[in-house]
Design a protein around this motif. Structure first.
Motif, mmCIF file in Angstrom:
data_model
loop_
_atom_site.group_PDB
_atom_site.id
_atom_site.type_symbol
_atom_site.label_atom_id
_atom_site.label_comp_id
_atom_site.label_asym_id
_atom_site.label_seq_id
_atom_site.Cartn_x
_atom_site.Cartn_y
_atom_site.Cartn_z
ATOM 1 N N TYR A 236 1.276 -1.586 -0.120
ATOM 2 C CA TYR A 236 0.232 -0.355 -0.303
ATOM 3 C C TYR A 236 0.583 1.127 -0.025
ATOM 4 O O TYR A 236 0.993 2.029 -1.194
ATOM 5 C CB TYR A 236 -1.285 0.238 1.229
ATOM 6 N N SER A 262 -6.107 -1.919 -0.128
ATOM 7 C CA SER A 262 -6.009 -2.549 2.116
ATOM 8 C C SER A 262 -4.948 -1.613 2.292
ATOM 9 O O SER A 262 -4.256 -1.690 1.483
ATOM 10 C CB SER A 262 -6.580 -3.672 1.630
ATOM 11 N N GLU A 263 -4.766 -0.821 3.609
ATOM 12 C CA GLU A 263 -3.941 0.116 3.798
ATOM 13 C C GLU A 263 -2.954 -1.578 4.643
ATOM 14 O O GLU A 263 -1.511 -1.206 5.295
ATOM 15 C CB GLU A 263 -3.735 1.037 4.890
ATOM 16 N N ASP A 264 -3.139 -2.547 4.647
ATOM 17 C CA ASP A 264 -1.900 -3.415 5.425
ATOM 18 C C ASP A 264 -2.178 -4.613 4.561
ATOM 19 O O ASP A 264 -1.694 -5.426 4.348
ATOM 20 C CB ASP A 264 -3.820 -3.908 6.611
ATOM 21 N N SER A 300 -5.701 -5.627 -4.572
ATOM 22 C CA SER A 300 -7.183 -6.386 -3.694
ATOM 23 C C SER A 300 -5.976 -7.892 -3.314
ATOM 24 O O SER A 300 -4.919 -8.522 -3.704
ATOM 25 C CB SER A 300 -8.814 -6.604 -4.336
#
Length: 391
Positions: A236, A262-264, A300
C-alpha cells in the motif's frame, strides 16, 4: 496423417512395429542359415559333394585318386564338427550382413531427417516404423523455425528502434547546439529572450538525456541477469509513493491518479524490482491517458495472491497488439515519434520481473479503457532457502 491414423487403429507404436520386424527378420535369417546348412549336409556330405571335393584336390594339387580320398577323409570326415560349425558360421554371418544392411537403412533415414532440420525447404519423411521419431524431428524443426523467426523479429525491432532513437537524438541535439550558438553569439540579447532560450535548451537537453539513457537500457537488458532479493513489502505504501512521484507528470496534462487498496496490503519480493514494474506500467498509463482523465490503481488480496490493476482512459490498443506490447523493443506505431515514446523495454522488463516473482501480467483494452493486471504470489520464496533481507 494417414500413417498416423493407421497406427492409432492398430494400437501399435512405430517402435513396436520396428521391433517385431527386426525379430522376424532375425528369425528368417536363422531359418535360412539352418536350411542352407541342411542343404549342404545332404548334397555335399552324403551326395556327390565328396566326389567333387576329391576331384578338386586332384585338379588343384595334382594328387592321385587314392591320395585325394585319403586327404578328404583326414581333413573333412575326421573333423566333421569343426567343418559344420565353420560352415554354419560362414552362412549365418553372410545372411547377417544382409540383415544389418537392411537395419542400418533406418539410420540413413534418420540422418537424412536430421539434415532436413537445417534445410528450410526440406521435409522430414521416415519409414512408417519410425513415425514417432519423425514426429519428434518435425516438432524440433518447427521449434527451431519459430525461434529463428522470433530472433529475426527481435533483431529487426531492435534495429528499427536504434534507427528511431538515432533520429530522435539528432533532433534535440540540433536544437541544443542551435540555441547555445545563439546565446553565445548574441551577447546583448534581451534577458527575457535569453531566459526563454535557456529553458528551451534545458528541455531539449533533458530529452536528449532520456534518449541516451534508453540506449544504455537496451544494453543492460541484453547483458544483465536479474537477481531478486527477498523482503516483506508494504505494498500500500509503495503504491502511494509511486503515485506521488508521478504527480508532476500527471498534473501537467490535467490527469489524476486514485488508489483503491487496503492499507494493510503486503507482499514478499524484491522492493526495487517491483517498484520498477509499477513505475513502468504507470509510466505507460500516463503516456497514453487522455487529458484531464483519471488513472485508477486498484489492489486486492486473494488467498496466496495479490492482484494490482492500473487502468487509464485513452485510445484502445488493438487486440493484435495486446500481447506484443510485452515483447522486447516493441512500441506502438504512434509512440515512436512522440515525446513519450520509449525504447519499448519497459513492459518487457516488467513482465520479466513479474514472472521471476511467480506472477503474471496481462493487458486488456476496450471501450476507451486500457487496464494492466499484475498478479503476484504473496510469497514466491516460501520454499526458498534464501532468508529475508534486512529492512
Amino acid at each position: 496423417m494417414k500413417r498416423a491414423d493407421q497406427f492409432r487403429k492398430t494400437g501399435r507404436s512405430g517402435y513396436r512395429q520396428l521391433r517385431w520386424k527386426l525379430v522376424l527378420r532375425l528369425a528368417g535369417t536363422a531359418a535360412a542359415a539352418l536350411a542352407l546348412v541342411i542343404l549342404f549336409y545332404r548334397l555335399v556330405w552324403f551326395g556327390r559333394g565328396a566326389d567333387v571335393i576329391v576331384q578338386l584336390l586332384q585338379n588343384i594339387f595334382y594328387m592321385t585318386y587314392d591320395d585325394a580320398v585319403r586327404t578328404y577323409w583326414l581333413v573333412f570326415r575326421n573333423n566333421a564338427e569343426i567343418v559344420w560349425v565353420a560352415a554354419a558360421s560362414v552362412i549365418f554371418l553372410l545372411l547377417l550382413r544382409f540383415l544389418l544392411r537392411w537395419f542400418t537403412h533406418y539410420f540413413d533415414q534418420i540422418n537424412q531427417g536430421i539434415n532436413a532440420l537445417l534445410d528450410e525447404k526440406a521435409e522430414i519423411h521416415l519409414p512408417a516404423e519410425m513415425l514417432e521419431t519423425e514426429r519428434k524431428l518435425v516438432a524440433v524443426k518447427q521449434a527451431l523455425r519459430q525461434r529463428i523467426m522470433e530472433a529475426e523479429l527481435a533483431e529487426q525491432r531492435k534495429n528499427d528502434l536504434v534507427m528511431y532513437l538515432a533520429h530522435d537524438i539528432r533532433t534535440p541535439l540540433t536544437s541544443v547546439i542551435g540555441y547555445l550558438s545563439l546565446l553565445d553569439e548574441a551577447v546583448d540579447m534581451p534577458p527575457g529572450q535569453r531566459i526563454k532560450y535557456i529553458h528551451i535548451t534545458l528541455d531539449k537537453a533533458h530529452r536528449l538525456e532520456k534518449l541516451v539513457n534508453e540506449f544504455f537500457e537496451i544494453t543492460r537488458y541484453n547483458l544483465q541477469q536479474i537477481d531478486l532479493k527477498r523482503e516483506k513489502i508494504d505494498l500500500y505504501y509503495m503504491l502511494v509513493q509511486m503515485i506521488d512521484e508521478f504527480y508532476p507528470i500527471l498534473s501537467a496534462r490535467g490527469n489524476t491518479a486514485v488508489l483503491r487498496a487496503s492499507e494493510d496490503l503486503t507482499v514478499t519480493g524484491d522492493p526495487a524490482k517491483l517498484a520498477r514494474v509499477l513505475n513502468n506500467v504507470l509510466k505507460n498509463a500516463a503516456a497514453y491517458s487522455a487529458m484531464d482523465t483519471e488513472i485508477t490503481v486498484s489492489a486486492s488480496e486473494q488467498e496466496d495472491r495479490v492482484t494490482i490493476e492500473i487502468a487509464n482512459l485513452g485510445p484502445d490498443i488493438p487486440e493484435s497488439q495486446l500481447n506484443a506490447i510485452f515483447d522486447k523493443f516493441y512500441r506502438l506505431d504512434d509512440a515512436r515519434t512522440s515525446s513519450t515514446g520509449g525504447a519499448g523495454l519497459g513492459l518487457a522488463i516488467a513482465k520479466e520481473i513479474v514472472t521471476l516473482h511467480g506472477g503474471t501480467i496481462s493487458a486488456r483494452s476496450a471501450g476507451g479503457v486500457t487496464a494492466f493486471t499484475i498478479t503476484l504470489l504473496k510469497d514466491p520464496f516460501e520454499n526458498s532457502k534464501f532468508p529475508l533481507a534486512n529492512s
